[in-house]
Scaffold this motif. Sequence first.
Motif, PDB file in Angstrom:
ATOM      1  N   ILE A   4       1.324  -1.493  -0.006  1.00 19.60           N
ATOM      2  CA  ILE A   4      -0.637   0.269   0.026  1.00 19.60           C
ATOM      3  C   ILE A   4       0.884   1.182  -0.007  1.00 19.60           C
ATOM      4  O   ILE A   4       1.988   1.388   0.838  1.00 19.60           O
ATOM      5  N   THR A   8      -1.993   7.076   0.875  1.00 16.57           N
ATOM      6  CA  THR A   8      -3.561   6.180   0.057  1.00 16.57           C
ATOM      7  C   THR A   8      -4.720   5.571   1.159  1.00 16.57           C
ATOM      8  O   THR A   8      -4.159   6.474   2.796  1.00 16.57           O
ATOM      9  N   PRO A  11      -7.586   1.610   4.130  1.00 16.06           N
ATOM     10  CA  PRO A  11      -8.671   0.204   4.018  1.00 16.06           C
ATOM     11  C   PRO A  11      -9.509   0.109   5.316  1.00 16.06           C
ATOM     12  O   PRO A  11      -8.788  -0.307   6.026  1.00 16.06           O
ATOM     13  N   PHE A  13     -11.318  -1.854   8.581  1.00 14.48           N
ATOM     14  CA  PHE A  13     -11.812  -3.852   9.011  1.00 14.48           C
ATOM     15  C   PHE A  13     -12.272  -3.454   9.927  1.00 14.48           C
ATOM     16  O   PHE A  13     -12.832  -2.534  10.913  1.00 14.48           O
ATOM     17  N   ASP A  95      -6.959 -11.556  12.087  1.00 14.75           N
ATOM     18  CA  ASP A  95      -6.784 -11.124  10.653  1.00 14.75           C
ATOM     19  C   ASP A  95      -7.233 -12.706  10.091  1.00 14.75           C
ATOM     20  O   ASP A  95      -6.388 -13.099   8.324  1.00 14.75           O
ATOM     21  N   LYS A 101      -7.164 -11.486   4.996  1.00 16.26           N
ATOM     22  CA  LYS A 101      -7.954 -10.579   3.949  1.00 16.26           C
ATOM     23  C   LYS A 101      -7.011  -8.959   3.762  1.00 16.26           C
ATOM     24  O   LYS A 101      -7.040  -8.026   3.406  1.00 16.26           O
ATOM     25  N   ILE A 102      -6.981  -8.807   5.336  1.00 20.40           N
ATOM     26  CA  ILE A 102      -6.426  -6.706   6.247  1.00 20.40           C
ATOM     27  C   ILE A 102      -5.466  -7.192   5.193  1.00 20.40           C
ATOM     28  O   ILE A 102      -4.602  -5.969   4.676  1.00 20.40           O
ATOM     29  N   GLN A 104      -4.209  -8.689   2.982  1.00 25.55           N
ATOM     30  CA  GLN A 104      -3.920  -8.667   1.730  1.00 25.55           C
ATOM     31  C   GLN A 104      -3.963  -6.849   1.116  1.00 25.55           C
ATOM     32  O   GLN A 104      -3.672  -7.379   0.210  1.00 25.55           O
ATOM     33  N   ASP A 105      -5.542  -6.305   1.226  1.00 25.77           N
ATOM     34  CA  ASP A 105      -5.067  -5.133   1.713  1.00 25.77           C
ATOM     35  C   ASP A 105      -4.875  -4.420   1.724  1.00 25.77           C
ATOM     36  O   ASP A 105      -4.482  -3.156   0.916  1.00 25.77           O
ATOM     37  N   TYR A 106      -3.537  -4.127   2.519  1.00 24.34           N
ATOM     38  CA  TYR A 106      -2.871  -3.492   2.794  1.00 24.34           C
ATOM     39  C   TYR A 106      -1.535  -4.360   1.635  1.00 24.34           C
ATOM     40  O   TYR A 106       0.145  -3.407   2.183  1.00 24.34           O
TER      41      TYR A 106
END
Length: 153
Positions: A4, A8, A11, A13, A95, A101-102, A104-106
């Motif tokens: 990330i 930005t 995201p 969570f 997570d 998932k988190i 991955q988002d970062y």
Amino acid sequence: MNLIAVGTNAPDFNVKDNKNQNIRLSTYKGKKVLLSWHPLAWTPVCTDQMRSLETNLQNFQNLNTVPLGFSVDSQPCKEAWATAIQINNVSLPSDFWPHGKIAQDYGIFNETEGVSERANIIIDENSKVKWVKVYPSGQLPDINEVLQVLSSS
């Protein structure tokens, strides 16, 4: 892995922590948040990393910062581990599902190992990514560097 970028929007969570409480990033608007990622509970460097958050909690509070000790471990695992290593105040979110998932988002999920990288991510009061640092998995992050970044922002 696509890390990330600074600047930005972070995201959001909503996950459970070691105390089975809901932890949602958007509830911390107006505060800085440190996402301190460790690959797996029950390992020596991860233990030292989380203890450094607990030891420095007052410093974080003085800097208007909420430290969160993230990993892909399950909530019951984080709960047992926090008790074992005497983390009483810092939240250790899980997570676990959807798995990583988190992370991955970062952009810090290690697909090969199925865990997050060891990383520190600072999110500012407006939910923007302010600072990102990924560490070799065996290296203990320098908590003083993190506190320095927080105090200069």
